[in-house]
Design a protein around this motif. Sequence first.
Motif, mmCIF file in Angstrom:
data_model
loop_
_atom_site.group_PDB
_atom_site.id
_atom_site.type_symbol
_atom_site.label_atom_id
_atom_site.label_comp_id
_atom_site.label_asym_id
_atom_site.label_seq_id
_atom_site.Cartn_x
_atom_site.Cartn_y
_atom_site.Cartn_z
ATOM 1 N N TRP A 103 20.501 -1.176 -51.636
ATOM 2 C CA TRP A 103 21.748 -1.629 -51.500
ATOM 3 C C TRP A 103 21.709 -3.083 -50.565
ATOM 4 O O TRP A 103 22.415 -3.360 -49.852
ATOM 5 C CB TRP A 103 22.597 -0.708 -50.638
ATOM 6 N N GLN A 104 20.871 -4.013 -51.081
ATOM 7 C CA GLN A 104 20.399 -5.198 -50.470
ATOM 8 C C GLN A 104 19.864 -6.111 -51.305
ATOM 9 O O GLN A 104 18.605 -5.860 -51.745
ATOM 10 C CB GLN A 104 19.755 -5.038 -49.076
ATOM 11 N N ALA A 105 20.532 -7.248 -51.569
ATOM 12 C CA ALA A 105 20.264 -8.215 -52.409
ATOM 13 C C ALA A 105 19.186 -9.247 -51.818
ATOM 14 O O ALA A 105 18.215 -9.847 -52.422
ATOM 15 C CB ALA A 105 21.086 -9.042 -53.141
ATOM 16 N N TYR A 106 19.171 -9.365 -50.617
ATOM 17 C CA TYR A 106 18.258 -10.245 -49.726
ATOM 18 C C TYR A 106 17.038 -9.646 -49.438
ATOM 19 O O TYR A 106 17.209 -8.652 -48.332
ATOM 20 C CB TYR A 106 19.123 -11.027 -48.800
ATOM 21 N N LEU A 107 15.953 -10.261 -49.375
ATOM 22 C CA LEU A 107 14.438 -9.850 -49.340
ATOM 23 C C LEU A 107 14.349 -9.981 -47.685
ATOM 24 O O LEU A 107 14.679 -10.862 -47.258
ATOM 25 C CB LEU A 107 13.381 -10.442 -50.020
#
Length: 273
Positions: A103-107
């Motif tokens: 649930w997180q698109a940013y690494l």
Amino acid sequence: MTRDTSTVFAARDDARAQGGTSADWMPYLPASTSPFVPPGIDPTTLTWAETVAPGGYTSKVVARGTRIRLTDVTGDACAHVLVHSAVAPWERLNVADTQKIPWQAYLGAGHPLLSGDGRVLATIVADTSARHDAFCGTSSDAWNERKYGDAAPEGPSPSGRALFTLAAAKHDLTPRDLPPSVSFFQGVRVEEDGSFRWLGSAGPAEVDLLAELPLIVLIANTAHPLDPRAAFTVGPLRVHAWRATPTRPDDATTPETHRAYLNTVDYAEARGL
């Protein structure tokens, strides 16, 4: 300096005379001879040490539990990364699941890099940059030819796709085996209207990846496709790796990633990895 290679024996002597020389961009063999050993790491534990040239590439097969440190020396590196299972190379990085499952698109630190089979191939375990991208992938030949006038891997502005193709071939992988990659050290964010906003670099930084399975690691150090600079601009990338301990399922922070780590450990232990 004139070098004589006019005969087989002259060519042999010329080649031998160059033994022991070094270059700015090279693997260090054995890895313990790296002049840039990370602080606190025993050089004898290193299993991979290399400086990747701007516009260069590298690849390596690493064991489960290997910790890989990528170092952006100048703030201009862009490490495009693909990982494949070394046991079954058709299992490979799936960027969509890497964004969706946590649930997180940013690494960033703690983020798993997942395959399409619900297993974690690697985990980002440390990050001093926070400028990364899991949306755009790497550059294509057509993109670099249009922007820079050249995309050949041996040319002045190689595309990431061309570099990945060379790296993959060393492991009997073809262009069909190259999915979208993730990029470290050059950041992108999504605006409310769906457009991409270029963040660029945070300056010199490090990212550590932990191999949760035996992996084929492919790295292309080339300009990000959204880099707005007109000139092809890339800095050197250092890579160091050493043995560590794989992530435990109990270290997961969400139910979804807990399941992914359970799947990974089950797979690895059943195969004695």
